[in-house]
Design a protein around this motif. Structure first.
Motif, short mmCIF file in Angstrom:
data_model
loop_
_atom_site.label_atom_id
_atom_site.label_comp_id
_atom_site.label_asym_id
_atom_site.label_seq_id
_atom_site.Cartn_x
_atom_site.Cartn_y
_atom_site.Cartn_z
N THR A 76 11.59 28.12 47.57
CA THR A 76 10.66 26.98 47.58
C THR A 76 11.31 25.69 48.05
N ALA A 102 2.68 30.03 52.57
CA ALA A 102 3.60 28.98 52.14
C ALA A 102 2.91 27.64 52.35
N VAL A 121 0.59 34.63 47.11
CA VAL A 121 0.89 35.99 47.55
C VAL A 121 -0.36 36.84 47.35
N TYR A 147 4.07 29.04 46.95
CA TYR A 147 3.57 30.27 47.57
C TYR A 147 2.31 30.82 46.90
N ILE A 157 1.76 36.40 52.64
CA ILE A 157 2.34 35.21 52.03
C ILE A 157 1.75 33.95 52.66
N ILE A 204 10.74 35.17 44.29
CA ILE A 204 10.50 33.77 44.63
C ILE A 204 11.52 32.93 43.89
N LEU A 228 12.01 34.58 48.73
CA LEU A 228 11.27 33.41 49.21
C LEU A 228 11.80 32.18 48.47
N CYS A 265 8.01 23.84 49.58
CA CYS A 265 6.75 24.56 49.64
C CYS A 265 6.62 25.40 48.37
#
Length: 256
Positions: A57, A114, A129, A127, A112, A28, A55, A125
């Motif tokens: 943000t 978001a 998980v 996350y 996931i 992330i 991922l 965004c």
């Protein structure tokens, strides 16, 4: 089987969090250069090519600055919002997996979520998980606690939560007025007391790990952050810990 997570580093100079479960491993954000990222992964006994996906943000450099070089070098898929993809020139020409915030999707064994947050970025965004019967929330870079954030984090088993600044230290500190207003505003960063208020609104019954992240090296300290959240944890047998810029934190296992 268990979900586990670790931080490569957390703060205004770079952020990245590794999450692993069910044989799938994601990163992330990545706010570090290629060599620095590789060195920090090595502390966790990982190689860059072992990352299955990144991922993102939002587009700010301390979160996204190292994403494109890492993804291009090792052919790692990148997942991010449409707004984030359009706002960062480094992503041009890349094969991206774009989505709108407030959606659920799967990467390997990981589920996931978001969820959108209030921050001064194009389409930011954070996350949640889930894997192996447990859930982890990773949330930073938000100016205030919205109902959407509370909803997304309810019942998590582990949480990495922004405690960016102490308002008094920020007010008395060296930042220019415009930057103070940005950091402390509704679309900036979460103050210690705001993080504590979020914790007070969550069901912490299942919480096994709490890491306070993105602490300002100028406008905060671990002592200030820990003191602020202590009342919210008074009824729970849980100790909070502070991530730092240089080391992040080591693997934490979350068990069902």
């Amino acid at each position: 089987m268990a979900l586990r997570f670790a931080s490569l580093g957390s703060g205004s100079k770079g952020n990245a969090t590794v999450v692993e479960g069910g044989g799938t491993r994601v990163l992330i954000d990545c706010g570090f250069g290629l060599r620095e990222t590789a060195a920090r992964l090595a502390r966790l006994d990982l190689l860059p090519q072992q990352i299955d996906a990144i991922l993102v943000t939002h587009e700010h450099g301390d979160h996204a600055g190292g994403v494109a070089p890492l993804a291009r070098r090792w052919n790692i898929p990148v997942h991010l919002t449409h707004g984030t993809a359009r706002s960062h020139r480094a992503f041009a020409g890349m094969a991206l997996h774009c989505f709108d915030a407030d959606v659920d999707f799967e990467i390997g064994a990981l589920r996931i979520r978001a969820f959108s947050v209030p921050h001064d970025a194009a389409q930011p965004c954070q996350y949640r998980v889930e894997c192996c019967g447990v859930g982890l929330g990773v949330v930073s870079d938000l100016g205030h606690v919205s109902a959407n954030v509370v909803h997304a984090l309810q019942g998590v088993d582990a949480l990495a939560l922004e405690c960016n600044h102490d308002p008094q230290l920020l007010a008395a500190g060296p930042y220019p007025p415009s930057l103070k207003a940005r950091v402390g505003g509704d679309w900036g960063h979460l103050a210690n007391a705001q993080a504590a208020q979020l914790l007070a609104r969550l069901d912490l019954t299942r919480l096994q790990h709490l890491w306070l992240t993105h602490l300002s090296e100028v406008n905060n300290s671990p002592a200030h952050a820990l003191d602020a959240v202590a009342p919210a944890l008074a009824d729970h047998a849980l100790q909070a810990h502070c991530a730092n810029q240089s080391q992040g934190f080591d693997w934490c296992e979350v068990v069902a």
